[in-house]
Design a protein around this motif. Sequence first.
Motif, PDB file in Angstrom:
ATOM      1  N   THR A  22       0.837  -1.200   0.000  1.00 33.81           N
ATOM      2  CA  THR A  22       0.000   0.000   0.000  1.00 33.81           C
ATOM      3  C   THR A  22       0.872   1.251   0.000  1.00 33.81           C
ATOM      4  O   THR A  22       0.597   2.219  -0.714  1.00 33.81           O
ATOM      5  CB  THR A  22      -0.938   0.000   1.223  1.00 33.81           C
ATOM      6  N   CYS A  23       1.917   1.252   0.821  1.00 35.29           N
ATOM      7  CA  CYS A  23       2.859   2.386   0.866  1.00 35.29           C
ATOM      8  C   CYS A  23       3.511   2.597  -0.491  1.00 35.29           C
ATOM      9  O   CYS A  23       3.603   3.732  -0.971  1.00 35.29           O
ATOM     10  CB  CYS A  23       3.977   2.139   1.885  1.00 35.29           C
ATOM     11  N   ARG A  24       3.982   1.520  -1.070  1.00 31.92           N
ATOM     12  CA  ARG A  24       4.685   1.641  -2.356  1.00 31.92           C
ATOM     13  C   ARG A  24       3.757   2.161  -3.446  1.00 31.92           C
ATOM     14  O   ARG A  24       4.144   3.005  -4.255  1.00 31.92           O
ATOM     15  CB  ARG A  24       5.298   0.299  -2.741  1.00 31.92           C
ATOM     16  N   ALA A  25       2.496   1.689  -3.458  1.00 23.61           N
ATOM     17  CA  ALA A  25       1.539   2.155  -4.466  1.00 23.61           C
ATOM     18  C   ALA A  25       1.211   3.630  -4.253  1.00 23.61           C
ATOM     19  O   ALA A  25       1.155   4.409  -5.214  1.00 23.61           O
ATOM     20  CB  ALA A  25       0.274   1.311  -4.407  1.00 23.61           C
ATOM     21  N   SER A  26       1.009   4.032  -3.006  1.00 22.95           N
ATOM     22  CA  SER A  26       0.706   5.432  -2.712  1.00 22.95           C
ATOM     23  C   SER A  26       1.880   6.332  -3.060  1.00 22.95           C
ATOM     24  O   SER A  26       1.710   7.420  -3.606  1.00 22.95           O
ATOM     25  CB  SER A  26       0.353   5.602  -1.238  1.00 22.95           C
ATOM     26  N   ARG A  27       3.081   5.883  -2.731  1.00 20.40           N
ATOM     27  CA  ARG A  27       4.283   6.668  -3.028  1.00 20.40           C
ATOM     28  C   ARG A  27       4.434   6.854  -4.533  1.00 20.40           C
ATOM     29  O   ARG A  27       4.695   7.960  -5.007  1.00 20.40           O
ATOM     30  CB  ARG A  27       5.514   5.972  -2.439  1.00 20.40           C
ATOM     31  N   GLN A  28       4.230   5.804  -5.303  1.00 17.45           N
ATOM     32  CA  GLN A  28       4.354   5.900  -6.751  1.00 17.45           C
ATOM     33  C   GLN A  28       3.285   6.818  -7.345  1.00 17.45           C
ATOM     34  O   GLN A  28       3.561   7.656  -8.198  1.00 17.45           O
ATOM     35  CB  GLN A  28       4.258   4.523  -7.390  1.00 17.45           C
ATOM     36  N   ARG A  29       2.049   6.704  -6.854  1.00 19.31           N
ATOM     37  CA  ARG A  29       0.954   7.544  -7.354  1.00 19.31           C
ATOM     38  C   ARG A  29       1.224   9.019  -7.047  1.00 19.31           C
ATOM     39  O   ARG A  29       1.037   9.885  -7.897  1.00 19.31           O
ATOM     40  CB  ARG A  29      -0.360   7.110  -6.726  1.00 19.31           C
ATOM     41  N   LEU A  30       1.697   9.321  -5.850  1.00 17.96           N
ATOM     42  CA  LEU A  30       1.983  10.709  -5.491  1.00 17.96           C
ATOM     43  C   LEU A  30       3.152  11.276  -6.299  1.00 17.96           C
ATOM     44  O   LEU A  30       3.145  12.440  -6.690  1.00 17.96           O
ATOM     45  CB  LEU A  30       2.277  10.823  -3.996  1.00 17.96           C
ATOM     46  N   GLN A  31       4.152  10.458  -6.558  1.00 17.81           N
ATOM     47  CA  GLN A  31       5.284  10.923  -7.353  1.00 17.81           C
ATOM     48  C   GLN A  31       4.874  11.216  -8.780  1.00 17.81           C
ATOM     49  O   GLN A  31       5.384  12.138  -9.408  1.00 17.81           O
ATOM     50  CB  GLN A  31       6.418   9.907  -7.316  1.00 17.81           C
ATOM     51  N   GLU A  32       3.926  10.459  -9.322  1.00 22.30           N
ATOM     52  CA  GLU A  32       3.443  10.704 -10.681  1.00 22.30           C
ATOM     53  C   GLU A  32       2.595  11.963 -10.758  1.00 22.30           C
ATOM     54  O   GLU A  32       2.573  12.643 -11.773  1.00 22.30           O
ATOM     55  CB  GLU A  32       2.634   9.504 -11.167  1.00 22.30           C
ATOM     56  N   GLN A  33       1.890  12.315  -9.665  1.00 23.09           N
ATOM     57  CA  GLN A  33       1.007  13.468  -9.655  1.00 23.09           C
ATOM     58  C   GLN A  33       1.734  14.774  -9.367  1.00 23.09           C
ATOM     59  O   GLN A  33       1.191  15.838  -9.618  1.00 23.09           O
ATOM     60  CB  GLN A  33      -0.090  13.282  -8.609  1.00 23.09           C
ATOM     61  N   GLN A  34       2.929  14.693  -8.822  1.00 18.17           N
ATOM     62  CA  GLN A  34       3.641  15.914  -8.452  1.00 18.17           C
ATOM     63  C   GLN A  34       4.027  16.702  -9.694  1.00 18.17           C
ATOM     64  O   GLN A  34       4.429  16.149 -10.705  1.00 18.17           O
ATOM     65  CB  GLN A  34       4.901  15.583  -7.669  1.00 18.17           C
ATOM     66  N   GLY A  35       3.892  18.021  -9.581  1.00 20.33           N
ATOM     67  CA  GLY A  35       4.236  18.900 -10.680  1.00 20.33           C
ATOM     68  C   GLY A  35       5.698  19.304 -10.626  1.00 20.33           C
ATOM     69  O   GLY A  35       6.548  18.608 -10.068  1.00 20.33           O
ATOM     70  N   LEU A  36       5.988  20.468 -11.196  1.00 21.71           N
ATOM     71  CA  LEU A  36       7.357  20.975 -11.277  1.00 21.71           C
ATOM     72  C   LEU A  36       7.965  21.180  -9.903  1.00 21.71           C
ATOM     73  O   LEU A  36       9.111  20.828  -9.657  1.00 21.71           O
ATOM     74  CB  LEU A  36       7.368  22.286 -12.064  1.00 21.71           C
TER      75      LEU A  36
END
Length: 64
Positions: A22-36
């Motif tokens: 769950t942590c790894r999936a959330s971390r990956q999703r947040l990293q993809e959503q982050q902007g500049l």
Amino acid sequence: MTLDRLVCANCSNPVAEGRCPTCRASRQRLQEQQGLFGSLSPTALIALLAALVACALIARHAFA
């Protein structure tokens, strides 16, 4: 929001550590959503803004 402040509801550990799936999936999703500026901490953003203001003031004084 930065990853260092998030706590996983599944394992109760920081999401940044990625200890469970769950942590790894959330971390990956947040990293993809982050902007500049998404990966910068709030302190770094404030320092960047202060440097920008200082440069603007110096340029204004130099060309006046």
